[in-house]
Design an enzyme around this catalytic site. Structure first.
Site, PDB file in Angstrom:
ATOM      1  N   GLY A  93       0.823  -1.204   0.000  1.00 48.13           N
ATOM      2  CA  GLY A  93       0.000   0.000   0.000  1.00 48.13           C
ATOM      3  C   GLY A  93       0.856   1.252   0.000  1.00 48.13           C
ATOM      4  O   GLY A  93       0.355   2.365  -0.150  1.00 48.13           O
ATOM      5  N   GLY A  94       2.167   1.077   0.152  1.00 50.13           N
ATOM      6  CA  GLY A  94       3.082   2.220   0.146  1.00 50.13           C
ATOM      7  C   GLY A  94       3.044   2.997  -1.156  1.00 50.13           C
ATOM      8  O   GLY A  94       3.181   4.226  -1.165  1.00 50.13           O
ATOM      9  N   GLY A 215      10.730   3.631  -4.921  1.00 49.69           N
ATOM     10  CA  GLY A 215      10.824   5.059  -5.210  1.00 49.69           C
ATOM     11  C   GLY A 215      11.528   5.403  -6.501  1.00 49.69           C
ATOM     12  O   GLY A 215      11.883   6.557  -6.730  1.00 49.69           O
ATOM     13  N   CYS A 303       8.224 -16.878 -31.539  1.00 48.70           N
ATOM     14  CA  CYS A 303       7.473 -17.045 -30.286  1.00 48.70           C
ATOM     15  C   CYS A 303       6.609 -18.300 -30.327  1.00 48.70           C
ATOM     16  O   CYS A 303       5.964 -18.600 -31.330  1.00 48.70           O
ATOM     17  CB  CYS A 303       6.599 -15.810 -30.051  1.00 48.70           C
ATOM     18  N   CYS A 305       4.015 -18.869 -28.168  1.00 49.51           N
ATOM     19  CA  CYS A 305       2.783 -18.691 -27.388  1.00 49.51           C
ATOM     20  C   CYS A 305       1.549 -19.102 -28.181  1.00 49.51           C
ATOM     21  O   CYS A 305       1.595 -19.244 -29.406  1.00 49.51           O
ATOM     22  CB  CYS A 305       2.660 -17.239 -26.904  1.00 49.51           C
ATOM     23  N   HIS A 334       0.344 -12.970 -25.489  1.00 50.76           N
ATOM     24  CA  HIS A 334       1.645 -12.885 -26.158  1.00 50.76           C
ATOM     25  C   HIS A 334       2.656 -12.080 -25.342  1.00 50.76           C
ATOM     26  O   HIS A 334       3.795 -12.521 -25.135  1.00 50.76           O
ATOM     27  CB  HIS A 334       1.512 -12.265 -27.553  1.00 50.76           C
TER      28      HIS A 334
END
Length: 367
Positions: A93-94, A215, A303, A305, A334
């Site tokens: 939650g930061g 950060g 690829c 996929c 993909h």
């Protein structure tokens, strides 16, 4: 069992590791798809498993708002709730301290944040963040931190750092009273090296199971992101996982691995997919382009996929042209497969001492 980490091999600064967690083993370096609301957008858990996802990320604050902790307790945790039996990491939650700035109030106790759903106010403390993540049942919990916005003064960055250290200590104490879940501490310090050094010393002095660099990648220039990471990563223990929060571009990922980072997450691959952009081994491809209207080629010939095995660029372009959600689904499959393939190739290249060649190949197309 919390977490066990093995550093298997190094090649320069690049690290090949293995993380043992209650819901499975994670080979590193690894990319973690983001499932903010207990789902990765447009993907089923089965599809995630098939593309090789090892661990996904959920967002504690959003899950606390909806469906709420009572639902997670009822189901016995997020794994049963969403039917994903591999590891889950939750953000504390930061980041919402950074992203939901309107109406927020930061005190030593915690942060008062407005819900993006209905405007209601919620006081998020390190203790509540740990209770949320405990109820969710994540394999890796993140300490509650203060992710400061870019461009803040050195003086304000000191305040954020001191709160992060204070909250880290309280997070660790609270979680240990609840469970033996693994927990990572987060190094802050904005874009100031003296503060990054101080934060790293303070956070690594605590008994965390791993460490994150927070950060960064929040709107600053690329060179600053990389400079701060290269400075901070060596300050973290070698025998624990290192996580860079919020990295999804292939260029940044290979540069982070080259800096000694093991884990990264981002919504980028899924977000750009929904807007018609594919990630390939020869750079980005905009499927909406008119030049693909008569293309029988897959998105990426190299690829393996589901999308590339079964559909042409022409068909996927047509789906986007007609506003069909299937186009977004196929590109999401993909892009996430590409990220898993990139992670796998990075791991293999570290094992074979060919990482710099792979990095050069990626940077050629993602300059």
């Amino acid at each position: 069992m919390g977490l066990k980490f093995e550093l298997l091999k190094t090649s320069g600064n690049a690290r090949r590791g293995r993380i043992y967690l209650p819901h499975g083993v994670v080979e590193t370096p690894t990319f973690m798809p983001v499932g903010t609301n207990a789902n990765v957008k447009l993907m089923t858990p089965k599809l995630l498993d098939e593309i090789g996802a090892q661990i996904i990320l959920g967002n504690a604050f959003h899950l606390y708002l909806k469906p709420g902790l009572d639902v997670f307790r009822f189901h016995g945790g997020i794994h049963n709730f969403m039917n994903w039996q591999k590891p889950v990491l939750t953000d504390s939650g930061g980041f919402q301290v950074f992203s939901l700035r309107e109406g927020r109030k930061i005190t030593e106790d915690g942060v008062l944040i407005r819900s993006p759903l209905d405007g209601s106010k919620h006081m998020i403390t390190p203790e509540l963040s740990m209770e949320i993540q405990h109820a969710i049942g994540s394999d890796i919990v993140m300490a509650f931190d203060y992710c400061a916005e870019p461009g803040i003064s050195h003086q304000d960055a000191v305040v954020a750092l001191e709160l992060t250290s204070l909250w880290a200590e309280r997070s660790l104490k609270k979680l240990r009273s609840l469970s033996d879940q693994a927990i990572f501490g987060i190094v802050q310090g904005a874009f100031f090296k003296d503060l990054r050094l101080r934060s790293a010393k303070e956070i690594t002095s605590m008994n965390f199971d791993g460490f994150a660099i927070g950060g960064l990648s929040v709107g600053e220039e690329y060179d600053i992101t990389l400079d701060m990471t290269k400075f901070t990563a060596p300050l973290l223990p070698e025998n624990k996982p290192r996580y860079f929060m919020g990295a999804g571009s292939p260029k940044l990922i290979v540069d982070l691995v080259d800096s000694g980072i093991d884990m990264f997450d981002s919504v980028l691959p899924t977000r750009v997919a929904r807007h018609g952009q594919a990630l390939t081994w020869k750079g980005k491809l905009n499927i909406r382009s008119a030049k693909y209207k008569f293309s029988k080629e897959p998105i990426d010939e190299s690829c393996g996929c589901y999308t590339c095995k079964n559909f042409s660029r022409s068909y996927i372009r047509h789906l986007f042209d007609r506003g069909e959600v299937l186009g977004q689904i196929l590109l999401t499959i993909h892009n996430l497969h590409f990220m898993m393939d990139l992670s796998k190739k990075i791991r293999e290249s570290i094992e074979n001492d060919t990482f710099q060649e792979l990095r050069g190949e990626v940077l050629k197309y993602y300059a």
